[in-house]
Design an enzyme around this catalytic site. Structure first.
Site, PDB file in Angstrom:
ATOM      1  N   ASN A 177     -26.693  77.875   2.207  1.00 31.20           N
ATOM      2  CA  ASN A 177     -26.234  76.515   2.462  1.00 31.20           C
ATOM      3  C   ASN A 177     -25.483  76.464   3.792  1.00 31.20           C
ATOM      4  O   ASN A 177     -24.499  77.184   3.999  1.00 31.20           O
ATOM      5  CB  ASN A 177     -25.295  76.028   1.354  1.00 31.20           C
ATOM      6  CG  ASN A 177     -24.703  74.665   1.660  1.00 31.20           C
ATOM      7  OD1 ASN A 177     -25.400  73.649   1.618  1.00 31.20           O
ATOM      8  ND2 ASN A 177     -23.413  74.625   2.003  1.00 31.20           N
ATOM      9  N   GLU A 178     -25.985  75.633   4.686  1.00 26.85           N
ATOM     10  CA  GLU A 178     -25.373  75.385   5.985  1.00 26.85           C
ATOM     11  C   GLU A 178     -24.986  76.652   6.742  1.00 26.85           C
ATOM     12  O   GLU A 178     -23.852  76.782   7.221  1.00 26.85           O
ATOM     13  CB  GLU A 178     -24.152  74.466   5.823  1.00 26.85           C
ATOM     14  CG  GLU A 178     -24.506  73.092   5.274  1.00 26.85           C
ATOM     15  CD  GLU A 178     -23.312  72.157   5.232  1.00 26.85           C
ATOM     16  OE1 GLU A 178     -22.171  72.613   5.479  1.00 26.85           O
ATOM     17  OE2 GLU A 178     -23.505  70.960   4.943  1.00 26.85           O
ATOM     18  N   PRO A 179     -25.909  77.605   6.891  1.00 28.92           N
ATOM     19  CA  PRO A 179     -25.616  78.752   7.758  1.00 28.92           C
ATOM     20  C   PRO A 179     -25.625  78.313   9.217  1.00 28.92           C
ATOM     21  O   PRO A 179     -26.139  77.237   9.552  1.00 28.92           O
ATOM     22  CB  PRO A 179     -26.779  79.708   7.463  1.00 28.92           C
ATOM     23  CG  PRO A 179     -27.923  78.788   7.127  1.00 28.92           C
ATOM     24  CD  PRO A 179     -27.299  77.628   6.380  1.00 28.92           C
TER      25      PRO A 179
END
Length: 381
Positions: free
Chosen positions: A180-182
């Site tokens: 998630n949202e790297p």
């Protein structure tokens, strides 16, 4: 002679042949102890009736005339995911049942396990209720260059092995999410995500793999390797405060840029606004119920322009308010919920209920949208 307990070296692999509606279960069993044993394998249905049997330590069970679980029918008839993100920390049976009944009340059909795998009981409830799951690993907070190293990569692959091993036989699971949202705009993140995604595909070639991005479309190094693009955006919340009139243009630009570059289906995996129950203002101001409702309406207008084309899902953040650490950006926790922490509906919940049931009826009757069922007659009311 008692050979000792039998240990399954891998969970059964459920395959769904959509055209013939015959279930196949591949199994492999290892037995510790003596080699002098006789092994019989039986598969039981929900009424404990034997529907298939076999012998030996490995083989394939064939189940004729299976009733396909609903999401698998998406392979025959395209469907659209519409729901809210549900927090899965902790486990409480009464609360779990309450939340799933609220999902039915809304007419929702999916959620993402943000940002970690949920309890197995949650997955079992999804199987029973027909709720589609995007199953996400704890790959959250990968925000700095030093996080994309070989040690982290090796561990990340191990985690995906554990997630797939545990959840691959749940029919509710239709997609894996590896992060998630790297910081997917980094060069090192590109190779890292490529390897994690490829490894996940090798573990389960039958399901699409994604990660959730909030990077710029032109700079994202991981997007070329996913099957479905998942996007988080909070227009008129984290920027352009109060400018609801910009949402449709911003959303259309977002979708067009990503699709033009990657030519892949897109899910709006997060959107929403903080809302304090009982706060009202006309015209709508941030943190009021009117603002949350108006923001969602603007998003829905933008989503409807693309959902019959290449946008295949919309997931609101969040299902219900939840507590966070103290900070000047939070008012007694995260208030982006459509329901309060006590599971009471905010104004936006009724907006979503009307929208989700409308989409559900369009999906059920694709050639006759006018043939909509009254909500009061729905089995989910």
């Amino acid at each position: 002679m008692d050979p000792g307990p039998a240990h399954k070296s891998g969970a059964e692999d459920w395959q769904c042949p959509f055209l013939c509606h015959r279930g196949l279960v591949n199994y492999q069993i290892s037995v510790k102890g003596s080699n002098l044993f006789k092994l019989e394998v039986r598969l039981l249905d929900a009424e404990n009736k034997v529907v298939a049997n076999g012998t030996g330590t490995q083989g394939q069970l064939k189940v004729p005339g299976v009733s396909l679980w609903w999401p698998y029918l998406m392979h025959e008839r395209p469907a659209y995911l519409y729901s809210l993100e549900i927090r899965g920390k902790g486990f409480d049976w009464p609360l779990l049942v309450k939340d799933f009944n609220l999902l039915r009340w809304l007419g929702a059909n999916a959620f993402r396990t943000s940002h970690y795998p949920y309890a197995e009981e949650v997955m079992q409830m999804c199987d029973r209720y027909g709720i589609v799951v995007i199953d996400e690993c704890p790959g959250v907070g990968l925000a700095l260059p030093q996080f994309f190293n070989n040690v982290s990569l090796h561990h990340h692959m191990q985690v995906m092995e554990e997630v797939v091993r545990r959840d691959k036989n749940h029919p509710a699971v239709v997609m894996w999410s590896v992060a998630n949202e790297p910081a997917s705009h980094l060069e090192s993140a590109g190779y890292y995500l490529k390897m994690v995604i490829a490894h996940t595909k090798s573990l389960d070639p039958s399901r699409p793999v994604t990660f959730v991005s909030n990077s710029n479309y032109a700079a994202d190094k991981g997007a070329p390797y996913v099957d479905v693009i998942c996007l988080n955006s909070y227009y008129s919340w984290y920027h352009d405060y109060g400018h609801l009139e910009l949402i449709q243009l911003q959303l259309a630009t977002q979708f067009e840029n990503w699709y033009k570059k990657y030519q892949k289906p897109i899910i709006q995996s997060e959107y929403g606004a903080e809302t304090i129950a009982g706060f009202h203002q006309d015209p709508p101001l941030m943190f009021t119920e009117e603002y949350q409702k108006s923001l969602l309406e603007q998003y829905h207008l933008g989503l409807d322009q693309k959902r019959r084309k290449y946008v295949v899902g919309e997931l609101i953040w969040n299902f219900a308010d939840f507590m966070t650490e103290q900070s000047p950006t939070r008012v007694l926790g995260n208030k982006k919920g459509i329901f309060t922490r006590q599971r009471q509906p905010k104004s936006a919940a009724f907006l979503l209920r009307e929208r989700y049931w409308k989409i559900a009826n369009e999906t059920r009757y694709p050639h006759s949208v006018a043939k909509s069922q009254c909500l009061e007659n729905s089995p989910f009311t």
